[in-house]
Design a protein around this motif. Sequence first.
Motif, PDB file in Angstrom:
ATOM      1  N   ASP A  24       0.811  -1.215   0.000  1.00  0.00           N
ATOM      2  CA  ASP A  24       0.000   0.000   0.000  1.00  0.00           C
ATOM      3  C   ASP A  24       0.846   1.268   0.000  1.00  0.00           C
ATOM      4  OD1 ASP A  24       1.008  -0.305   2.488  1.00  0.00           O
ATOM      5  OD2 ASP A  24      -0.828   0.263   3.542  1.00  0.00           O
ATOM      6  N   GLN A  25       2.121   1.121  -0.306  1.00  0.00           N
ATOM      7  CA  GLN A  25       2.978   2.305  -0.303  1.00  0.00           C
ATOM      8  C   GLN A  25       3.341   2.724  -1.721  1.00  0.00           C
ATOM      9  OE1 GLN A  25       5.739   0.627   2.826  1.00  0.00           O
ATOM     10  NE2 GLN A  25       5.876   2.822   3.260  1.00  0.00           N
ATOM     11  N   ASN A  26       3.578   4.001  -1.884  1.00  0.00           N
ATOM     12  CA  ASN A  26       4.013   4.546  -3.157  1.00  0.00           C
ATOM     13  C   ASN A  26       5.387   3.975  -3.493  1.00  0.00           C
ATOM     14  OD1 ASN A  26       5.167   6.325  -5.144  1.00  0.00           O
ATOM     15  ND2 ASN A  26       3.519   7.750  -4.639  1.00  0.00           N
ATOM     16  N   PRO A  62       8.694   6.801  -2.911  1.00  0.00           N
ATOM     17  CA  PRO A  62       8.345   7.723  -1.834  1.00  0.00           C
ATOM     18  C   PRO A  62       9.276   8.924  -1.749  1.00  0.00           C
ATOM     19  CG  PRO A  62       9.410   5.770  -0.952  1.00  0.00           C
ATOM     20  CD  PRO A  62       9.206   5.522  -2.411  1.00  0.00           C
ATOM     21  N   VAL A  63       8.701  10.034  -1.323  1.00  0.00           N
ATOM     22  CA  VAL A  63       9.464  11.265  -1.137  1.00  0.00           C
ATOM     23  C   VAL A  63       9.816  11.365   0.337  1.00  0.00           C
ATOM     24  CG1 VAL A  63       9.411  13.769  -1.415  1.00  0.00           C
ATOM     25  CG2 VAL A  63       8.225  12.303  -3.061  1.00  0.00           C
TER      26      VAL A  63
END
Lengths: 308, 308, 308
Positions: C223-225, C228-229
């Motif tokens: 469920d994570q991009n 990530p930034v």
Amino acid sequence: CSGALLLMTSNQLMASPSLSGGLWFNYRYVNDGGDASVERDQDTMGDIADEALIFYVDDVAENRPWSLSAELRVGPGSFTDPSSNSSGDNVALHKAWINYKIDEQNQLYLGKSQVPFGWKTVNFWPGDMLQGGYGDQMDVGIKYKASRQNLTYNLAYYHADDWGESSTDSLDDNGHWGSASGYRKIQTLVADASYQLNSNHKLGASFQTGKLQDLSEPNLASDQNPAPVDGKHNALALYYIATFNPLYVKTQWIKVNRELPDNYRLVNNLATDIENDRAAIEIGYKHNNWFAYINANWAKTNTNGNSA
Amino acid sequence: CSGALLLMTSNQLMASPSLSGGLWFNYRYVNDGGDASVERDQDTMGDIADEALIFYVDDVAENRPWSLSAELRVGPGSFTDPSSNSSGDNVALHKAWINYKIDEQNQLYLGKSQVPFGWKTVNFWPGDMLQGGYGDQMDVGIKYKASRQNLTYNLAYYHADDWGESSTDSLDDNGHWGSASGYRKIQTLVADASYQLNSNHKLGASFQTGKLQDLSEPNLASDQNPAPVDGKHNALALYYIATFNPLYVKTQWIKVNRELPDNYRLVNNLATDIENDRAAIEIGYKHNNWFAYINANWAKTNTNGNSA
Amino acid sequence: CSGALLLMTSNQLMASPSLSGGLWFNYRYVNDGGDASVERDQDTMGDIADEALIFYVDDVAENRPWSLSAELRVGPGSFTDPSSNSSGDNVALHKAWINYKIDEQNQLYLGKSQVPFGWKTVNFWPGDMLQGGYGDQMDVGIKYKASRQNLTYNLAYYHADDWGESSTDSLDDNGHWGSASGYRKIQTLVADASYQLNSNHKLGASFQTGKLQDLSEPNLASDQNPAPVDGKHNALALYYIATFNPLYVKTQWIKVNRELPDNYRLVNNLATDIENDRAAIEIGYKHNNWFAYINANWAKTNTNGNSA
């Protein structure tokens, strides 16, 4: 992580030269010898291809001895070979030199320039194809050009056929000087002299001698350089140019000799020494903005399996 | 190894034309419908992309009938499709023609030029996307343009959609004219006439008819051409343009019909004949250096599974 | 299949600017430490490589506030990295901005422009290599530049390091700002101010702070991009420039801090926080068309395994 460096440059080299562009494309009909139902271009009636946009950079100024000239070709009609050039693409510098004018009679060229050998064929495919790569050579090195009254001469050292470590692509030479998986022309000395007898007649002679580097798949003992410089090439040209405006006639006789690099020669089952003679004649007509020419070439091979 | 050839060319074609450049780039935010934690551009806030540098070559001179015009796009924002174009890269010639002006009323264009069909949408994505590839077609062939008082007409033969044997990429047509693995528009005749009723109103009609060549994976008997020319396309446009400075209104109705090539149609499970109607309206405002416009398009499909 | 859209554009943006070109190439000799019989460039005596043709587009006009400036590099000597840039090729836009001059004291730049941070190194490899990517940064965003008497200041927001979603290639930064498979600099705020004490002395300070996006191979819960930034970067520069014609002296001290993105840091086994100090001095001489300079750089790392 510390360093120091000293650079010296002339701003003029980076000055903004003029830039212009050109364009070409060709019509092609491929006759592949099939019968009507399967012949490739029977239904399509051929195609319009080999399009390219050409950029010319020319930087000449009155008040300084430096000038710059370059020609970049972009597109499928660049007449470059992506598998043997330095960009790996249909993008290539056909010409790129910096000129230094010592005085009116003496000039230096640094970069990719015309090899001063015989006369240059009309700058269009397929003129050069018939001269075996000796009619339009653009190599990377340094050239000195001088004129003394009726005598013009050139002395040049060309470090390599093209940019980088493996490019063999001079563009309009039609692959006559090896390939990135074959061999490559390097370290070539060139001398050329021509004498203008009178306003109509000119006689000249050129000589070039250099080395060939093996770029073929190596099969060597482990302590040897994978790309040995063990081949040689020599060529001599005698030429005569007559001008009777608006007509001109150019003739040329070329004697070529190559000692192919060992591994390349063995892998391709070729003779060590290759020799052949070539003769060419070109008759041209120039009037106002129109230009027509006809040329003919003959080659006599003295060796089986020659590729020169 | 002998040959002879005759070429005739005008030096003017190779003269140094003017060269200028342009630049564009876009801001993109991709909303891929994920929830906040996984949405693609949630954290990055989008990107600035589709950059391209555009080169315009224009060579016009007072004292000769020839001129030249070309547009080369370089970069990811070229709006070309490397898998269906002739360079295989993000480099493409959007336009490249040589013009010959017979006299003030009669002109010839040779090369890649604007197909004279209806009116051209504003030269910006996505105006044309909505006209199904009929609003901005740049094909390779020859065009004759003439004007007689209030009447302007064009007759043209376009040999192919683009350069080479398989390119289907006219750039701004958004892939509406097939692909290198689908089909390709060839051998198209075009006629267009428009009449300027008075300074405010203009009426016009255009017609084009041509063939479609199958480029899909062949599944044919061995004595058949692998890329048969067995499809057809026809299109009719009626248009009206009104100008009331600084406003203008353009309207157009297009009727399209295509007979898809056999193999392409079978493999993709499409109907043989595809028909649809399109209507477009564009309202524009021009004042000094500013330009604004709004356009709207409607398409009515008469066929299931149409791709035209 | 219907749509409507509104666009507003200034024709001036598409006006025909001036275009000029430049050229460079280098001589290389690779000493790979082998003994004479196997050393790479022993027999070839090196090669002439890194050729590139550079196009400069500059569109400035007296009667309007807009201008345009771009630099496109084509060729193996473009100093771009095809694996980390947006073209995937040896073609890159080093610079491409649109300028809007509000008045003599206030200007806006939109596009790819020089990050106003410290002083720029001489525009030549390898000057910047020694400043860790802080000496010649060209990023994509918007910059405001203002001058008030002896004070000049810049405020800028750079959305990303380069065009597109993954390019990290600013050209002359020698890969100091990540790679397409590492991390990428985004969303950076920059402030710079300098004060001209008198005709000889100038003092300045710059600060930049922004985020780092992880582009390394993800190893995350579903469920994570995937990009990530979650990294940060900060840098501070203090500088002093003295000019005594024809000589100048530039000095600079830079303090750098980076919090690397989690996945990138774990995969490459690096510390979370990276800190280092850099100092640079450049002494230059300008006279007529000649320019010479010497520069020196020192870096002190406060972290093991730093890559900044």
